[in-house]
Write an enzyme that holds these catalytic residues in place. Structure first.
Site, PDB file in Angstrom:
ATOM      1  N   GLY A 242       0.790  -1.097  -0.063  1.00 15.42           N
ATOM      2  CA  GLY A 242       0.140   0.119   0.048  1.00 15.42           C
ATOM      3  C   GLY A 242       0.968   1.419   0.165  1.00 15.42           C
ATOM      4  CB  CYS A 243       4.225   1.803   0.805  1.00 16.44           C
ATOM      5  SG  CYS A 243       4.059   1.740   2.552  1.00 16.44           S
ATOM      6  CD  GLU A 244       4.262   8.148  -4.330  1.00 16.32           C
ATOM      7  OE1 GLU A 244       5.159   8.908  -4.428  1.00 16.32           O
ATOM      8  OE2 GLU A 244       2.984   8.536  -3.994  1.00 16.32           O
TER       9      GLU A 244
END
Length: 147
Positions: free
Chosen positions: A60-62
């Site tokens: 879920g992180c960029e």
């Protein structure tokens, strides 16, 4: 998980929440805060591959982000992490400052993201960075429940 001496960083010890409050307080422009985050990220030592393998990669992180932890005999938790992104490394540095050396109960009593609000950092984050920061916070809370 692993021996914390191999994942040392200055956040929560040398760089404290008070240090960050004093650093960010005079910064009124988001660009200045952005630069400060990048500088903080540069102080975060890169994790060796063997620690990345033991740490959890946060979905879920960029950018790719790893977060790991150990628990000392006194119950205090040591978190460590790394990211491929400069800004995300800075955000991780602030997060590590907020959670380092606290017990699971202390971490469950206050949001790991409270310091971000105090520093005025969350309001200007992109949706994807906010989502990633929330995923990191959730990973910390999940870790406290395994202790």
């Amino acid at each position: 998980m692993t021996n914390p001496q191999f994942a040392g960083h200055p956040f929560g010890t040398t760089v404290t929440a008070e240090t960050l409050r004093n650093t960010f307080a005079p910064l009124t422009q988001w660009e200045d805060k952005y630069r400060q985050l990048i500088m903080l990220g540069k102080q975060l030592p890169a994790l060796p591959d063997e620690l990345k393998a033991q740490a959890k990669e946060i979905a879920g992180c960029e950018n790719r982000v790893w977060l790991g932890y150990t628990v000392a005999e006194n119950g205090k938790m040591h978190f460590f992490g790394d990211s491929e992104g400069r800004i995300v490394r800075g955000l991780l540095a602030v997060l590590l400052t907020a959670v380092e050396g606290k017990t699971a109960a202390e971490l469950q009593a206050q949001s790991p993201l409270a310091l971000f609000d105090e520093l005025g950092l969350r309001a200007q984050l992109s949706a994807s960075r906010s989502q990633g920061l929330n995923a990191l916070s959730e990973a910390i809370i999940a870790a406290t429940k395994q202790v």
